[in-house]
Scaffold this motif. Structure first.
Motif, PDB file in Angstrom:
ATOM      1  N   MET A  69      38.342  45.428  37.874  1.00  0.00           N
ATOM      2  CA  MET A  69      38.266  45.286  39.335  1.00  0.00           C
ATOM      3  C   MET A  69      38.473  46.635  40.024  1.00  0.00           C
ATOM      4  O   MET A  69      37.825  46.927  41.030  1.00  0.00           O
ATOM      5  CB  MET A  69      39.289  44.278  39.823  1.00  0.00           C
ATOM      6  CG  MET A  69      38.900  42.851  39.506  1.00  0.00           C
ATOM      7  SD  MET A  69      40.073  41.699  40.209  1.00  0.00           S
ATOM      8  CE  MET A  69      40.627  40.860  38.760  1.00  0.00           C
ATOM      9  N   LEU A  70      39.348  47.455  39.463  1.00  0.00           N
ATOM     10  CA  LEU A  70      39.570  48.784  40.013  1.00  0.00           C
ATOM     11  C   LEU A  70      38.290  49.621  39.907  1.00  0.00           C
ATOM     12  O   LEU A  70      37.885  50.272  40.871  1.00  0.00           O
ATOM     13  CB  LEU A  70      40.733  49.455  39.276  1.00  0.00           C
ATOM     14  CG  LEU A  70      41.275  50.749  39.842  1.00  0.00           C
ATOM     15  CD1 LEU A  70      41.887  50.503  41.227  1.00  0.00           C
ATOM     16  CD2 LEU A  70      42.334  51.320  38.919  1.00  0.00           C
ATOM     17  N   PHE A  71      37.648  49.584  38.750  1.00  0.00           N
ATOM     18  CA  PHE A  71      36.396  50.319  38.549  1.00  0.00           C
ATOM     19  C   PHE A  71      35.291  49.799  39.472  1.00  0.00           C
ATOM     20  O   PHE A  71      34.417  50.552  39.879  1.00  0.00           O
ATOM     21  CB  PHE A  71      35.925  50.208  37.099  1.00  0.00           C
ATOM     22  CG  PHE A  71      36.706  51.043  36.112  1.00  0.00           C
ATOM     23  CD1 PHE A  71      37.686  51.943  36.513  1.00  0.00           C
ATOM     24  CD2 PHE A  71      36.466  50.912  34.758  1.00  0.00           C
ATOM     25  CE1 PHE A  71      38.395  52.711  35.597  1.00  0.00           C
ATOM     26  CE2 PHE A  71      37.165  51.673  33.831  1.00  0.00           C
ATOM     27  CZ  PHE A  71      38.126  52.575  34.251  1.00  0.00           C
ATOM     28  N   TRP A 128      35.000  43.373  27.117  1.00  0.00           N
ATOM     29  CA  TRP A 128      34.114  42.407  27.778  1.00  0.00           C
ATOM     30  C   TRP A 128      34.782  41.932  29.074  1.00  0.00           C
ATOM     31  O   TRP A 128      34.120  41.852  30.112  1.00  0.00           O
ATOM     32  CB  TRP A 128      33.824  41.208  26.865  1.00  0.00           C
ATOM     33  CG  TRP A 128      32.889  40.254  27.534  1.00  0.00           C
ATOM     34  CD1 TRP A 128      31.524  40.280  27.501  1.00  0.00           C
ATOM     35  CD2 TRP A 128      33.246  39.152  28.379  1.00  0.00           C
ATOM     36  NE1 TRP A 128      31.026  39.268  28.286  1.00  0.00           N
ATOM     37  CE2 TRP A 128      32.061  38.561  28.838  1.00  0.00           C
ATOM     38  CE3 TRP A 128      34.459  38.619  28.809  1.00  0.00           C
ATOM     39  CZ2 TRP A 128      32.038  37.458  29.687  1.00  0.00           C
ATOM     40  CZ3 TRP A 128      34.448  37.524  29.656  1.00  0.00           C
ATOM     41  CH2 TRP A 128      33.249  36.947  30.086  1.00  0.00           C
ATOM     42  N   ILE A 129      36.069  41.638  29.008  1.00  0.00           N
ATOM     43  CA  ILE A 129      36.810  41.207  30.208  1.00  0.00           C
ATOM     44  C   ILE A 129      36.787  42.317  31.255  1.00  0.00           C
ATOM     45  O   ILE A 129      36.579  42.060  32.444  1.00  0.00           O
ATOM     46  CB  ILE A 129      38.257  40.800  29.851  1.00  0.00           C
ATOM     47  CG1 ILE A 129      38.250  39.538  28.994  1.00  0.00           C
ATOM     48  CG2 ILE A 129      39.095  40.596  31.103  1.00  0.00           C
ATOM     49  CD1 ILE A 129      39.579  39.226  28.329  1.00  0.00           C
ATOM     50  N   LEU A 130      36.985  43.563  30.829  1.00  0.00           N
ATOM     51  CA  LEU A 130      36.939  44.698  31.744  1.00  0.00           C
ATOM     52  C   LEU A 130      35.565  44.752  32.424  1.00  0.00           C
ATOM     53  O   LEU A 130      35.476  44.870  33.654  1.00  0.00           O
ATOM     54  CB  LEU A 130      37.201  45.998  30.993  1.00  0.00           C
ATOM     55  CG  LEU A 130      37.312  47.265  31.837  1.00  0.00           C
ATOM     56  CD1 LEU A 130      38.281  48.242  31.177  1.00  0.00           C
ATOM     57  CD2 LEU A 130      35.993  47.940  32.047  1.00  0.00           C
ATOM     58  N   GLY A 133      35.132  41.815  34.732  1.00  0.00           N
ATOM     59  CA  GLY A 133      35.995  42.030  35.888  1.00  0.00           C
ATOM     60  C   GLY A 133      35.454  43.098  36.827  1.00  0.00           C
ATOM     61  O   GLY A 133      35.837  43.165  37.989  1.00  0.00           O
ATOM     62  N   MET A 134      34.545  43.916  36.328  1.00  0.00           N
ATOM     63  CA  MET A 134      33.913  44.939  37.149  1.00  0.00           C
ATOM     64  C   MET A 134      32.643  44.400  37.805  1.00  0.00           C
ATOM     65  O   MET A 134      32.412  44.621  38.993  1.00  0.00           O
ATOM     66  CB  MET A 134      33.576  46.155  36.272  1.00  0.00           C
ATOM     67  CG  MET A 134      33.067  47.348  37.023  1.00  0.00           C
ATOM     68  SD  MET A 134      32.992  48.859  36.019  1.00  0.00           S
ATOM     69  CE  MET A 134      31.946  48.402  34.673  1.00  0.00           C
ATOM     70  N   ILE A 135      31.835  43.670  37.066  1.00  0.00           N
ATOM     71  CA  ILE A 135      30.538  43.226  37.587  1.00  0.00           C
ATOM     72  C   ILE A 135      30.678  42.104  38.614  1.00  0.00           C
ATOM     73  O   ILE A 135      29.936  42.062  39.590  1.00  0.00           O
ATOM     74  CB  ILE A 135      29.567  42.834  36.447  1.00  0.00           C
ATOM     75  CG1 ILE A 135      28.138  42.746  36.992  1.00  0.00           C
ATOM     76  CG2 ILE A 135      29.964  41.539  35.785  1.00  0.00           C
ATOM     77  CD1 ILE A 135      27.074  42.574  35.918  1.00  0.00           C
ATOM     78  N   VAL A 136      31.629  41.201  38.440  1.00  0.00           N
ATOM     79  CA  VAL A 136      31.743  40.063  39.366  1.00  0.00           C
ATOM     80  C   VAL A 136      32.115  40.517  40.786  1.00  0.00           C
ATOM     81  O   VAL A 136      31.394  40.190  41.733  1.00  0.00           O
ATOM     82  CB  VAL A 136      32.700  38.974  38.822  1.00  0.00           C
ATOM     83  CG1 VAL A 136      33.005  37.940  39.882  1.00  0.00           C
ATOM     84  CG2 VAL A 136      32.084  38.317  37.593  1.00  0.00           C
TER      85      VAL A 136
END
Length: 163
Positions: A69-71, A128-130, A133-136
């Motif tokens: 999410m930060l990215f 994958w979670i990272l 968490g970035m794309i959504v």
């Protein structure tokens, strides 16, 4: 060749693919479908967690999702739309390519450092979670901005037809 190296090579190919798709997408009008579908397609990757080797602890889920999410903030800041010829287009951004390359390099460095502490499957699950968490958040922000412009366009069309 070990799994970390192979997955890093795969990440470079995926990053290159994303950059090419981004450049091409700026030449065609955007649509809600084009914005929403990538996270839906990526969500099928969650099936990996059915296999014990990919499972991660709740704390690791929170950590990976938080970093993602930060990215996503960087991607959100460089993804802007514009209205051209009564259509909505994604504005080309030179910064996006550099940010994507920077994130890819950072990901490879993080994966190399973390591979000594985590099992390859667990590390794969965390990354994958990272990524998810970035794309959504990025795609949700893109969709919200797209809808604003779409409503603005509809308002202009309505005003033009009623005059």
């Amino acid at each position: 060749m070990n799994w970390v190296v192979l997955s890093s090579i795969g990440a470079v190919f995926m990053g290159t693919f994303v950059m090419i798709m981004r450049i091409r997408s700026a030449k065609k009008p955007a649509s809600a479908k084009k914005i929403i579908l990538p996270p839906l397609f990526m969500s099928t990757g969650a099936l990996m967690f059915l296999f014990p080797m990919f499972r991660v602890t709740p704390l690791e889920v929170i950590e990976a999702a938080s970093v993602g999410m930060l990215f996503s903030i960087l991607l959100i800041k460089t993804s802007k739309f514009e209205i051209r010829d009564q259509d909505i287009y994604l504005k080309p951004s030179k910064a996006f390519v550099f940010i994507l390359i920077g994130l890819l390099v950072l990901r490879i460095i993080m994966k190399s450092l973390m591979s000594a502490s985590f099992d390859v499957g667990e590390l794969g699950g965390m990354f994958w979670i990272l990524a998810f968490g970035m794309i959504v958040p990025w795609r949700v922000a893109m969709y919200m901005n797209f809808r604003k412009l779409q409503l603005q366009l509809q308002g202009q069309t309505t005003n033009v037809t009623t005059v």
